[in-house]
Design a protein around this motif. Sequence first.
Motif, PDB file in Angstrom:
ATOM      1  N   ARG A  66      10.717  20.923 -24.866  1.00  0.00           N
ATOM      2  CA  ARG A  66      11.407  22.019 -25.469  1.00  0.00           C
ATOM      3  C   ARG A  66      11.055  23.123 -25.072  1.00  0.00           C
ATOM      4  NH1 ARG A  66      13.307  17.892 -27.542  1.00  0.00           N
ATOM      5  NH2 ARG A  66      13.538  17.468 -29.694  1.00  0.00           N
ATOM      6  N   THR A  86      14.979  30.753 -30.714  1.00  0.00           N
ATOM      7  CA  THR A  86      15.844  29.530 -30.332  1.00  0.00           C
ATOM      8  C   THR A  86      15.111  28.496 -29.841  1.00  0.00           C
ATOM      9  OG1 THR A  86      17.687  31.090 -30.237  1.00  0.00           O
ATOM     10  CG2 THR A  86      17.929  28.968 -29.205  1.00  0.00           C
ATOM     11  N   ASN A  89      16.779  22.031 -26.207  1.00  0.00           N
ATOM     12  CA  ASN A  89      16.351  20.757 -25.506  1.00  0.00           C
ATOM     13  C   ASN A  89      16.233  20.635 -24.405  1.00  0.00           C
ATOM     14  OD1 ASN A  89      16.468  17.960 -24.902  1.00  0.00           O
ATOM     15  ND2 ASN A  89      16.725  17.541 -26.760  1.00  0.00           N
ATOM     16  N   ALA A  94      21.103  21.753 -25.090  1.00  0.00           N
ATOM     17  CA  ALA A  94      21.188  22.104 -26.229  1.00  0.00           C
ATOM     18  C   ALA A  94      20.491  22.857 -26.864  1.00  0.00           C
ATOM     19  CB  ALA A  94      22.243  21.119 -26.915  1.00  0.00           C
ATOM     20  N   PRO A  95      20.882  23.781 -27.925  1.00  0.00           N
ATOM     21  CA  PRO A  95      19.838  24.264 -28.752  1.00  0.00           C
ATOM     22  C   PRO A  95      19.718  23.364 -30.127  1.00  0.00           C
ATOM     23  CG  PRO A  95      22.056  25.209 -29.197  1.00  0.00           C
ATOM     24  CD  PRO A  95      22.115  24.497 -27.794  1.00  0.00           C
ATOM     25  N   MET A  96      18.591  23.496 -30.605  1.00  0.00           N
ATOM     26  CA  MET A  96      18.441  22.686 -32.021  1.00  0.00           C
ATOM     27  C   MET A  96      19.127  23.244 -32.828  1.00  0.00           C
ATOM     28  SD  MET A  96      16.434  20.267 -30.547  1.00  0.00           S
ATOM     29  CE  MET A  96      15.930  19.626 -32.201  1.00  0.00           C
ATOM     30  N   PRO A  97      19.707  22.580 -34.147  1.00  0.00           N
ATOM     31  CA  PRO A  97      20.321  22.954 -35.047  1.00  0.00           C
ATOM     32  C   PRO A  97      19.754  24.401 -35.911  1.00  0.00           C
ATOM     33  CG  PRO A  97      20.454  20.813 -35.074  1.00  0.00           C
ATOM     34  CD  PRO A  97      19.575  21.068 -34.156  1.00  0.00           C
ATOM     35  N   GLY A  98      20.375  25.133 -36.184  1.00  0.00           N
ATOM     36  CA  GLY A  98      20.020  26.189 -36.947  1.00  0.00           C
ATOM     37  C   GLY A  98      19.479  27.435 -36.471  1.00  0.00           C
ATOM     38  N   ALA A  99      19.543  28.538 -36.997  1.00  0.00           N
ATOM     39  CA  ALA A  99      19.051  29.721 -36.228  1.00  0.00           C
ATOM     40  C   ALA A  99      17.824  30.392 -36.949  1.00  0.00           C
ATOM     41  CB  ALA A  99      20.334  30.806 -36.167  1.00  0.00           C
ATOM     42  N   THR A 143      11.854  19.555 -34.281  1.00  0.00           N
ATOM     43  CA  THR A 143      12.885  19.794 -35.178  1.00  0.00           C
ATOM     44  C   THR A 143      13.665  21.165 -35.076  1.00  0.00           C
ATOM     45  OG1 THR A 143      11.821  20.087 -36.903  1.00  0.00           O
ATOM     46  CG2 THR A 143      12.147  18.100 -36.737  1.00  0.00           C
ATOM     47  N   VAL A 145      13.165  23.754 -36.843  1.00  0.00           N
ATOM     48  CA  VAL A 145      13.038  24.578 -38.246  1.00  0.00           C
ATOM     49  C   VAL A 145      11.582  24.982 -38.449  1.00  0.00           C
ATOM     50  CG1 VAL A 145      14.874  22.940 -38.944  1.00  0.00           C
ATOM     51  CG2 VAL A 145      12.312  22.339 -39.319  1.00  0.00           C
TER      52      VAL A 145
END
Length: 244
Positions: A66, A86, A89, A94-99, A143, A145
Amino acid sequence: TGYPPPAEPIVNADGTRALLITPVINSTTLVTKAAVINTATGKQAGATLTLPGLAVSTMLTADGTRALIITSTPNTTTGIDTTRVTVVNMTTGAPMPGALTFVGYPTGVELLGTHNGRVLITTDEGDAGTGYVTRLAVINTVTGVQVGTTVSLLGRAYETQILGVDAGRALVTTYYGDAATGYVTRLAVINTVTGVQVGAGLSVDGYVAGTQLLGVDAGRALVTTYDGDAATGYVTRLAVINTV
């Protein structure tokens, strides 16, 4: 593409991925471009990311899977910056979901252990006239988050020390006040597993001179403060805080 020129790419430990960060600055734009490169094929992994603000800090997790890109966006109206974290991966690009966004300018990021998959983010907001607030947040890098809630502490951050062999706690030292009215030093313990503050913390009169951990996992820390001047003399204070 972008201007000014990009910084040197960040490469993971086995050399299979590289992260390229490029700022884009002009009269109308203030963003950061990020791209992951597969060094075995020479091709880009995933799409180019466009992140609001300028990158202040970029780092890889210990296992290199990461990347954390911390950007800051100024607000010329309020004078309060916004920090965005941010998590990318490094395999897919790709960015992990959620900002993840936080109030204030980013002033610190600490990896919490080698394999724990967490980081501690620190931001700073305020000025000398109105005072400062330090905010801390724990982020799960697996994750992407936030863990727990953002902790707000009165004063400006002086030092953050990671405690225990498992990096399960952090001791945060802040200070507030001025030379005319006097300074106060504040210490707080953050549980980096749950992301919440432990106990009420400790306040000590005087400007912080330093904090010393009493052993790697002894559960105590010593803080030293001072106040006064050459004309009236100085006072040194010492206090011990339970970091458990």
